[in-house]
Design a protein around this motif. Structure first.
Motif, mmCIF file in Angstrom:
data_model
loop_
_atom_site.group_PDB
_atom_site.id
_atom_site.type_symbol
_atom_site.label_atom_id
_atom_site.label_comp_id
_atom_site.label_asym_id
_atom_site.label_seq_id
_atom_site.Cartn_x
_atom_site.Cartn_y
_atom_site.Cartn_z
ATOM 1 N N ASP A 314 0.811 -1.331 0.129
ATOM 2 C CA ASP A 314 0.064 -0.103 0.051
ATOM 3 C C ASP A 314 0.930 1.276 0.073
ATOM 4 N N PRO A 315 0.737 2.030 -0.952
ATOM 5 C CA PRO A 315 1.699 3.553 -1.028
ATOM 6 C C PRO A 315 1.394 4.341 0.360
ATOM 7 N N ASP A 316 0.423 4.074 0.821
ATOM 8 C CA ASP A 316 0.460 4.915 2.202
ATOM 9 C C ASP A 316 -0.645 4.461 2.989
ATOM 10 N N PRO A 317 -0.316 3.246 3.924
ATOM 11 C CA PRO A 317 -1.315 2.543 4.967
ATOM 12 C C PRO A 317 -1.672 3.460 5.931
ATOM 13 N N ASP A 318 -1.270 4.464 6.331
ATOM 14 C CA ASP A 318 -1.819 5.587 7.007
ATOM 15 C C ASP A 318 -3.090 5.882 6.641
ATOM 16 N N ALA A 319 -3.244 6.143 5.383
ATOM 17 C CA ALA A 319 -4.393 6.925 4.856
ATOM 18 C C ALA A 319 -5.687 6.101 5.179
ATOM 19 N N ASP A 320 -5.512 4.793 5.630
ATOM 20 C CA ASP A 320 -6.790 4.130 6.361
ATOM 21 C C ASP A 320 -7.218 5.119 7.336
ATOM 22 N N PHE A 321 -6.374 5.821 8.323
ATOM 23 C CA PHE A 321 -6.851 6.312 9.417
ATOM 24 C C PHE A 321 -7.388 7.853 8.985
ATOM 25 N N ASP A 322 -7.510 8.200 7.707
ATOM 26 C CA ASP A 322 -7.903 9.691 7.573
ATOM 27 C C ASP A 322 -9.430 9.747 7.248
ATOM 28 N N PRO A 323 -10.217 10.612 7.938
ATOM 29 C CA PRO A 323 -11.842 10.412 7.531
ATOM 30 C C PRO A 323 -11.996 11.208 6.444
ATOM 31 N N ASP A 324 -10.865 12.055 5.619
ATOM 32 C CA ASP A 324 -11.100 12.794 4.467
ATOM 33 C C ASP A 324 -10.666 11.716 3.268
ATOM 34 N N ARG A 325 -10.287 10.525 3.620
ATOM 35 C CA ARG A 325 -9.924 9.517 2.296
ATOM 36 C C ARG A 325 -11.161 9.195 1.806
ATOM 37 N N THR A 326 -11.233 9.109 0.438
ATOM 38 C CA THR A 326 -12.495 8.638 -0.238
ATOM 39 C C THR A 326 -12.714 7.014 0.226
ATOM 40 N N LEU A 327 -14.033 6.782 0.250
ATOM 41 C CA LEU A 327 -14.453 5.514 0.574
ATOM 42 C C LEU A 327 -14.372 4.471 -0.766
ATOM 43 N N ASP A 328 -14.288 5.024 -1.870
ATOM 44 C CA ASP A 328 -14.197 4.297 -3.091
ATOM 45 C C ASP A 328 -12.710 3.820 -3.342
ATOM 46 N N ILE A 329 -12.423 2.548 -2.782
ATOM 47 C CA ILE A 329 -10.856 2.070 -2.889
ATOM 48 C C ILE A 329 -11.189 0.531 -3.587
ATOM 49 N N GLN A 330 -9.973 0.120 -3.819
ATOM 50 C CA GLN A 330 -9.684 -1.246 -4.390
ATOM 51 C C GLN A 330 -10.286 -2.511 -3.515
ATOM 52 N N ASP A 331 -10.935 -3.261 -4.136
ATOM 53 C CA ASP A 331 -11.382 -4.611 -3.719
ATOM 54 C C ASP A 331 -10.309 -5.569 -3.889
ATOM 55 N N THR A 332 -9.575 -6.080 -2.869
ATOM 56 C CA THR A 332 -8.525 -7.244 -2.908
ATOM 57 C C THR A 332 -8.795 -8.321 -1.962
ATOM 58 N N CYS A 333 -9.880 -8.312 -1.222
ATOM 59 C CA CYS A 333 -10.367 -9.108 -0.275
ATOM 60 C C CYS A 333 -10.325 -10.617 -0.681
#
Length: 333
Positions: A314-333
């Motif tokens: 992940d180029p920036d795993p800390d982004a998961d903690f940011d409320p301003d991050r978009t919720l439209d992210i990649q599906d890899t589960c």
């Protein structure tokens, strides 16, 4: 206003399901022999798309609230940014209109399991839920706005922070906080995995530590109308909820699970709806989760994931903690 005759069951569209092959095409890196490597972040995301309907009736008019739900999850949070490297850019969300308040409480002095992650600077539990000042918002009075904001805050605390609710098989502790006409569809949500967009329930065997979850985000509100001209107070919540699970891992964030959700709540004006439709509704909810057990999350349940090695970075795993991050992210589960 007199009570409406018993309502028919709200219309509900079928839920799409994930493909039968589960993880889909196996990436090339999984086909290679395992080599020794430092633990890295292995993203496993699952997106569920569903629809939720709710009905508000006032006089002869009916309001059909079609709701789009998206769930996303990941597993294996790792943050190994090299010193001096700037964080990678990532898409962010647009701020909703209206009055709003953002988390401002101070974090506790000892972070414990949150050390080494962005959540170490987040407030504990309900202290992270800041409610904006209630103002008269035509046609809603200050008292009505205050009551609506209080309902939303109470629902957030129950849905995401109440340990009794999170470990119980009975969702009524939350459902009874909604308008009577909204409850049938909410019960259907809890009979599937849809509820995970707005509520936390732990998987069997999952254990969170005694530390309160860390919380950061904002609440905003505005007065608007639905397509049937029913006046509603629309309240948008956007929060990151960070849970500490018991784990044998020793790296920062090993036992930390992140849930980021955006929920649009509504309270109709009491003059526009029947008594049974007066109260709290959920119009739309979207979320993703990080460092989760994918098998549990397929059922809407939360547990910490098992770290893996050599996966995609992940180029920036800390982004998961940011409320301003978009919720439209990649599906890899």
């Amino acid at each position: 206003m007199t009570d409406q005759q018993p309502l028919p069951d709200p219309h509900r569209l079928d839920q799409p399901f994930p493909p039968a092959d589960g993880l889909g095409t196996v990436p090339e890196w999984l086909r290679q022999p395992v080599v020794e490597a430092e633990p890295d972040r292995a993203d496993r995301l699952r997106i569920w798309l569903g629809q939720h309907s709710a009905k508000l009736l006032g006089g002869a008019a009916a309001l059909l609230l079609l709701t789009f739900f998206g769930l996303v999850g990941t597993a294996g949070y790792r943050s190994f940014q090299q010193w001096g490297e700037p964080p990678a850019a990532y898409p962010t969300i647009s701020q909703p209109p209206g009055e709003q308040a953002t988390t401002s409480a101070s974090p506790p002095s000892a972070a414990g399991p949150f050390d080494g992650t962005p959540a170490e600077s987040f407030p504990e539990g309900a202290a992270g839920i800041a409610v904006p000042a209630a103002k008269p918002t035509n046609p809603f009075t200050e008292k009505q706005v205050t009551a609506a904001l209080s309902k939303v805050r109470a629902a957030l605390v129950t849905a995401r922070l109440d340990r009794t609710f999170m470990t119980s098989n009975d969702p009524e502790r939350l459902i009874r906080q909604f308008a009577p006409d909204a409850r049938a569809d909410l019960r259907k949500d809890f009979a599937s995995d849809t509820f995970a967009t707005y509520a936390t329930r732990l998987a069997p065997g999952a254990r969170i530590t005694a530390h309160q979850p860390r919380v950061k985000g904002r609440i905003s509100y505005r007065a608007t109308t639905d397509p049937q001209d029913i006046r509603i107070l629309e309240i948008t919540t956007n929060f990151v909820w960070v849970y500490a699970f018991q784990t044998s891992g020793t790296l920062p964030g090993d036992g930390v699970v992140v849930v980021h959700d955006t929920v649009i709540w509504s309270v109709p004006h009491p003059d526009d709806v029947d008594r049974s439709s007066n109260g709290l509704w959920i119009d739309e909810a979207n979320s993703y989760a990080s460092n989760i057990d994918c098998a549990a999350f397929e059922k809407g349940l939360l547990d910490v994931g098992t770290p893996s090695y050599g996966g995609p970075e992940d180029p920036d795993p800390d982004a998961d903690f940011d409320p301003d991050r978009t919720l439209d992210i990649q599906d890899t589960c």
